[in-house]
Design a protein around this motif. Structure first.
Motif, PDB file in Angstrom:
ATOM      1  N   THR A  34       0.834  -1.205   0.000  1.00 36.51           N
ATOM      2  CA  THR A  34       0.000   0.000   0.000  1.00 36.51           C
ATOM      3  C   THR A  34       0.869   1.255   0.000  1.00 36.51           C
ATOM      4  O   THR A  34       0.622   2.203  -0.762  1.00 36.51           O
ATOM      5  CB  THR A  34      -0.923   0.003   1.230  1.00 36.51           C
ATOM      6  OG1 THR A  34      -1.777  -1.150   1.186  1.00 36.51           O
ATOM      7  CG2 THR A  34      -1.783   1.257   1.268  1.00 36.51           C
TER       8      THR A  34
ATOM      9  N   ALA B  18       2.532   1.587  -3.396  1.00 33.59           N
ATOM     10  CA  ALA B  18       1.544   1.916  -4.426  1.00 33.59           C
ATOM     11  C   ALA B  18       1.196   3.403  -4.422  1.00 33.59           C
ATOM     12  O   ALA B  18       1.049   4.018  -5.490  1.00 33.59           O
ATOM     13  CB  ALA B  18       0.280   1.087  -4.221  1.00 33.59           C
TER      14      ALA B  18
ATOM     15  N   ALA C 183       0.005   4.015  -8.234  1.00 32.28           N
ATOM     16  CA  ALA C 183      -0.619   2.796  -8.742  1.00 32.28           C
ATOM     17  C   ALA C 183      -2.066   2.733  -8.262  1.00 32.28           C
ATOM     18  O   ALA C 183      -2.499   3.518  -7.411  1.00 32.28           O
ATOM     19  CB  ALA C 183       0.153   1.576  -8.253  1.00 32.28           C
ATOM     20  N   ASP C 184      -2.818   1.771  -8.803  1.00 28.67           N
ATOM     21  CA  ASP C 184      -4.195   1.535  -8.371  1.00 28.67           C
ATOM     22  C   ASP C 184      -4.137   0.835  -7.012  1.00 28.67           C
ATOM     23  O   ASP C 184      -3.863  -0.365  -6.927  1.00 28.67           O
ATOM     24  CB  ASP C 184      -4.927   0.660  -9.406  1.00 28.67           C
ATOM     25  CG  ASP C 184      -6.397   0.467  -9.093  1.00 28.67           C
ATOM     26  OD1 ASP C 184      -6.740   0.297  -7.905  1.00 28.67           O
ATOM     27  OD2 ASP C 184      -7.213   0.462 -10.038  1.00 28.67           O
ATOM     28  N   VAL C 185      -4.388   1.597  -5.964  1.00 30.92           N
ATOM     29  CA  VAL C 185      -4.195   1.088  -4.607  1.00 30.92           C
ATOM     30  C   VAL C 185      -5.121  -0.084  -4.308  1.00 30.92           C
ATOM     31  O   VAL C 185      -4.718  -1.049  -3.655  1.00 30.92           O
ATOM     32  CB  VAL C 185      -4.388   2.220  -3.569  1.00 30.92           C
ATOM     33  CG1 VAL C 185      -4.332   1.653  -2.141  1.00 30.92           C
ATOM     34  CG2 VAL C 185      -3.319   3.292  -3.755  1.00 30.92           C
TER      35      VAL C 185
ATOM     36  N   ILE D  51      -6.367  -2.426  -6.326  1.00 25.15           N
ATOM     37  CA  ILE D  51      -5.870  -3.665  -6.948  1.00 25.15           C
ATOM     38  C   ILE D  51      -4.624  -4.156  -6.221  1.00 25.15           C
ATOM     39  O   ILE D  51      -4.468  -5.362  -5.972  1.00 25.15           O
ATOM     40  CB  ILE D  51      -5.587  -3.448  -8.449  1.00 25.15           C
ATOM     41  CG1 ILE D  51      -6.908  -3.335  -9.209  1.00 25.15           C
ATOM     42  CG2 ILE D  51      -4.746  -4.587  -9.021  1.00 25.15           C
ATOM     43  CD1 ILE D  51      -6.770  -3.089 -10.691  1.00 25.15           C
ATOM     44  N   VAL D  52      -3.738  -3.241  -5.868  1.00 21.03           N
ATOM     45  CA  VAL D  52      -2.527  -3.614  -5.131  1.00 21.03           C
ATOM     46  C   VAL D  52      -2.894  -4.254  -3.796  1.00 21.03           C
ATOM     47  O   VAL D  52      -2.337  -5.295  -3.414  1.00 21.03           O
ATOM     48  CB  VAL D  52      -1.627  -2.378  -4.913  1.00 21.03           C
ATOM     49  CG1 VAL D  52      -0.537  -2.671  -3.877  1.00 21.03           C
ATOM     50  CG2 VAL D  52      -0.996  -1.942  -6.227  1.00 21.03           C
TER      51      VAL D  52
ATOM     52  N   LYS E  71     -11.045  -6.740 -12.550  1.00 24.12           N
ATOM     53  CA  LYS E  71     -10.163  -6.630 -11.389  1.00 24.12           C
ATOM     54  C   LYS E  71      -9.704  -8.006 -10.926  1.00 24.12           C
ATOM     55  O   LYS E  71      -8.549  -8.189 -10.529  1.00 24.12           O
ATOM     56  CB  LYS E  71     -10.862  -5.884 -10.247  1.00 24.12           C
ATOM     57  CG  LYS E  71     -10.899  -4.376 -10.442  1.00 24.12           C
ATOM     58  CD  LYS E  71     -11.421  -3.664  -9.215  1.00 24.12           C
ATOM     59  CE  LYS E  71     -11.390  -2.146  -9.434  1.00 24.12           C
ATOM     60  NZ  LYS E  71     -11.940  -1.417  -8.251  1.00 24.12           N
TER      61      LYS E  71
ATOM     62  N   THR F 204       2.675  -4.667 -14.957  1.00 18.05           N
ATOM     63  CA  THR F 204       2.021  -3.454 -14.462  1.00 18.05           C
ATOM     64  C   THR F 204       2.732  -2.898 -13.240  1.00 18.05           C
ATOM     65  O   THR F 204       3.427  -3.631 -12.515  1.00 18.05           O
ATOM     66  CB  THR F 204       0.563  -3.752 -14.081  1.00 18.05           C
ATOM     67  OG1 THR F 204       0.556  -4.696 -12.976  1.00 18.05           O
ATOM     68  CG2 THR F 204      -0.207  -4.353 -15.265  1.00 18.05           C
TER      69      THR F 204
ATOM     70  N   GLU G 100       1.206  -2.028 -10.627  1.00 19.74           N
ATOM     71  CA  GLU G 100       0.569  -2.683  -9.477  1.00 19.74           C
ATOM     72  C   GLU G 100       1.282  -3.988  -9.136  1.00 19.74           C
ATOM     73  O   GLU G 100       1.557  -4.268  -7.971  1.00 19.74           O
ATOM     74  CB  GLU G 100      -0.914  -2.938  -9.771  1.00 19.74           C
ATOM     75  CG  GLU G 100      -1.784  -1.691  -9.801  1.00 19.74           C
ATOM     76  CD  GLU G 100      -1.630  -0.872 -11.082  1.00 19.74           C
ATOM     77  OE1 GLU G 100      -1.936   0.336 -11.055  1.00 19.74           O
ATOM     78  OE2 GLU G 100      -1.201  -1.447 -12.112  1.00 19.74           O
TER      79      GLU G 100
ATOM     80  N   CYS H 252       4.610  -3.286  -7.463  1.00 22.16           N
ATOM     81  CA  CYS H 252       4.477  -2.886  -6.052  1.00 22.16           C
ATOM     82  C   CYS H 252       4.312  -4.109  -5.153  1.00 22.16           C
ATOM     83  O   CYS H 252       4.946  -4.203  -4.091  1.00 22.16           O
ATOM     84  CB  CYS H 252       3.270  -1.960  -5.881  1.00 22.16           C
ATOM     85  SG  CYS H 252       3.425  -0.347  -6.679  1.00 22.16           S
TER      86      CYS H 252
END
Length: 211
Positions: free
Chosen positions: A33, A36, A41-43, A45-46, A84, A107, A109, A112
């Protein structure tokens, strides 16, 4: 992390003593988190991928490894949309170390989550987890007659059951710093590498009776 997510992870990893326990997932979740947010990044999805990255691990759940049943069922029940779910499953596929067959995620994500998981494998906690896992698999702590196997591919790495816990540092852990993807991952790995190197130096001095 919601109470529902915590209960799910606690249920999956209850009783684990190999170092792949509930608290490992929590640490990876928090690290991923943080990374990300710094990487834009897309938190969500991470966080999902970090939460679920070990629930179908081949070492822990070989029966669900291919289908990722535990991860997919959890996301489906919690009404995560199909795109997702696909993205998270791809990250889970890419996250693990696989020797010379290790992949760099496509990616940000995935990068990360991979960095977060690898960071928890090194440093002081990484040392503790190495010996916890080795003990759970009946591995020797160290045997100078058994040399590290370098440059293993995915299959060789997974089938390398006769190694030792000390060898694991040379076969994997000391390599991870240079495999980090993100700026934060690289920064955190620098210090954790030093911690491991100092431990190994001390271990060998004590092993040889020089202290």
């Amino acid at each position: 992390m919601t109470d529902n997510e915590k209960r799910f992870i606690q249920g999956i990893f209850s009783g684990d003593s190999s170092g792949h326990d509930y608290y490992h997932t929590i640490r990876v979740y928090k690290l991923a988190t943080k990374i990300a947010k710094q990487e834009n990044a897309d938190v969500k999805i991470v966080q999902l991928a970090a939460l679920l990255h070990d629930v179908d691990d081949i070492k822990l759940s070989p029966d669900t490894y291919v289908t990722k049943k535990n991860a997919v069922d959890f996301m489906t029940i919690n009404k995560i949309d199909g795109k997702k779910i696909e993205a998270v499953c791809k990250i889970i596929d890419e996250v693990s170390f696989a020797g010379t067959d290790s992949v760099v995620p496509d990616t940000i994500e995935g990068k990360c989550v991979q960095d977060a998981d690898r960071l928890d494998a090194i440093g002081a906690i990484g040392i503790a987890r190495t010996f916890a896992y080795g003990g759970s698999r009946g591995r020797k702590i160290y045997d100078p007659e058994i040399k590290p196997k370098m440059g293993m591919n995915k299959e060789e790495y997974r089938n390398n059951q006769d190694s030792t816990s000390i060898n694991h540092f040379y076969e994997k852990l000391l390599l991870l710093k240079d495999m980090m993807n993100t700026t934060e991952g690289k920064k955190l790995a620098e210090h954790r590498l030093v911690v491991m190197q100092e431990f190994l130096n001390e271990f060998m001095l004590e092993w040889e009776g020089k202290m």
